[in-house]
Scaffold this motif. Structure first.
Motif, short mmCIF file in Angstrom:
data_model
loop_
_atom_site.label_atom_id
_atom_site.label_comp_id
_atom_site.label_asym_id
_atom_site.label_seq_id
_atom_site.Cartn_x
_atom_site.Cartn_y
_atom_site.Cartn_z
N GLU A 1 13.90 5.28 0.90
CA GLU A 1 12.85 4.66 1.80
C GLU A 1 12.84 3.52 2.72
O GLU A 1 12.14 2.76 2.21
CB GLU A 1 11.14 5.33 1.46
N PRO A 2 13.89 3.87 4.02
CA PRO A 2 14.07 2.28 4.48
C PRO A 2 12.76 1.75 5.62
O PRO A 2 11.73 3.02 5.58
CB PRO A 2 15.15 2.57 5.18
N ILE A 3 11.89 0.88 4.94
CA ILE A 3 11.05 0.74 6.14
C ILE A 3 11.61 -0.39 7.05
O ILE A 3 12.32 -1.23 7.08
CB ILE A 3 10.08 -0.19 5.72
N LEU A 4 10.48 0.16 8.73
CA LEU A 4 11.67 -1.03 9.25
C LEU A 4 13.20 -1.22 9.56
O LEU A 4 13.84 -2.21 9.62
CB LEU A 4 10.72 -2.28 9.35
N GLY A 5 13.27 0.18 9.97
CA GLY A 5 15.29 -0.29 9.80
C GLY A 5 15.77 -0.33 8.35
O GLY A 5 17.00 -0.26 8.26
N GLY A 6 15.00 -0.69 7.55
CA GLY A 6 15.90 -1.22 6.37
C GLY A 6 15.69 -2.59 5.67
O GLY A 6 15.94 -3.18 5.18
N LEU A 7 14.48 -3.35 6.83
CA LEU A 7 13.95 -4.56 6.35
C LEU A 7 14.00 -4.70 4.95
O LEU A 7 13.81 -5.65 4.02
CB LEU A 7 13.46 -5.13 6.92
N ASP B 1 0.80 -1.31 0.45
CA ASP B 1 -0.22 -0.14 0.21
C ASP B 1 0.97 1.02 -0.29
O ASP B 1 0.42 1.95 -0.63
CB ASP B 1 -1.14 -0.32 0.80
N GLN B 2 2.14 1.41 0.84
CA GLN B 2 3.20 2.27 0.66
C GLN B 2 3.15 2.81 -0.84
O GLN B 2 3.87 3.23 -1.29
CB GLN B 2 3.49 2.33 2.10
N PHE B 3 3.85 1.35 -0.95
CA PHE B 3 4.59 1.40 -2.51
C PHE B 3 3.82 2.75 -3.02
O PHE B 3 4.32 2.65 -4.11
CB PHE B 3 5.41 0.14 -2.14
N VAL B 4 2.54 1.36 -3.90
CA VAL B 4 1.70 2.25 -4.42
C VAL B 4 1.18 3.76 -4.12
O VAL B 4 1.04 4.61 -5.32
CB VAL B 4 1.09 1.36 -4.57
N ARG B 5 1.46 4.15 -3.10
CA ARG B 5 0.97 5.94 -2.64
C ARG B 5 2.04 5.85 -3.16
O ARG B 5 1.95 7.67 -3.30
CB ARG B 5 0.46 5.57 -1.25
N ARG B 6 4.02 5.82 -2.54
CA ARG B 6 5.01 6.32 -3.24
C ARG B 6 4.57 6.77 -5.49
O ARG B 6 5.43 7.62 -5.50
CB ARG B 6 5.99 5.74 -2.84
N VAL B 7 4.22 5.77 -5.68
CA VAL B 7 4.45 6.06 -7.22
C VAL B 7 3.57 6.17 -7.79
O VAL B 7 3.45 7.12 -8.65
CB VAL B 7 3.73 4.17 -7.82
#
Length: 243
Positions: free
Chosen positions: A228-234, A49-55
């Motif tokens: 853009e890291p998520i969960l510290g880069g996980l 969901d976050q990915f598509v918001r960025r796109v």
């Protein structure tokens, strides 16, 4: 000496890697989305969901969703009015995606069997190129990035969602234990395939760190690159523009 590439922790001939990766995804296609939920506790849905918001897909935009097999990203972008082509090297994954689209009453998507390293599309055809959890399985990542750049229009954008290496102290050790010890067992219990999920975890460990992958994106020609890291880069969202 002949070229070798990594298949998990093993070095193999490039053609052999392509064959083996194909076999991995053919084997897990039917249970792929169930396993994603089990492995991530459902968090992969939030990441997508976050990915598509960025796109920021726009109505009428032509978007190529590479390695999009089961349709998770494509369905989200099509809901925003984008004209999405779902491409994947693995026909079994595409078949699962087509079936899911039919079950959900989603039409208008184009489904295409494609190799990310040698796309059959002409230059400057797409407004955006997306790839989620797929680029680490490509045999030659630099070739896939070059192809992404080629098929994008000027002003087009590249977005990649991929696992990386978390930089949070303590969390890395916990995740390493979970991924190496427990994920293959989940794969065996749910998908009947521990070896494929062992490879998928190994492929994450061999993937370039965030700064190195961003450099590869720049070297492919993209400008204004960002991580853009998520969960510290996980997990990380990488992006760039063709200008």
């Amino acid at each position: 000496m002949s070229e070798t590439v990594s298949f998990g922790y093993e070095e193999v001939d490039p053609q052999e890697k392509t064959r083996r990766v194909g076999a991995v995804f053919s084997g897990v296609a039917a249970r792929y989305d169930v396993m994603n939920d089990a492995m991530s506790g459902g968090m992969h849905r939030l990441w997508k969901d976050q990915f598509v918001r960025r796109v920021k897909p726009q109505p009428g935009e032509a978007i190529l969703d590479m390695a999009g097999g089961t349709g998770d990203i494509a369905f989200r972008m099509a809901a925003r009015g984008a004209e999405v082509t779902v491409a994947d090297i693995n026909q079994e994954m595409l078949d699962v995606g087509v079936e899911r689209a039919m079950d959900r009453g989603i039409d208008g998507l184009v489904w295409s069997n494609q190799n990310a390293e040698a796309l059959t599309y002409g230059p400057r055809m797409f407004d955006a190129y997306t790839i989620a959890f797929g680029i680490r399985n490509v045999t030659h990542i630099d070739k896939a990035l070059a192809e992404a750049y080629r098929v994008l229009k000027y002003g087009g954008r590249f977005f990649c969602l991929e696992f990386s290496t978390t930089e949070w102290p303590g969390f890395k050790e916990v995740y390493d234990f979970y991924s190496h010890k427990l994920v293959p067992q989940l794969g065996k219990a749910i998908a009947g395939d521990a070896d494929s999920y062992r490879y998928l975890i190994e492929s994450i460990r061999r993937f370039p760190p965030m700064p190195e992958f961003e450099r590869m994106i720049r070297e492919a020609g993209f400008a204004r690159t960002k991580v853009e890291p998520i969960l510290g880069g996980l997990v990380a969202i990488h992006s760039g523009w063709k200008i």
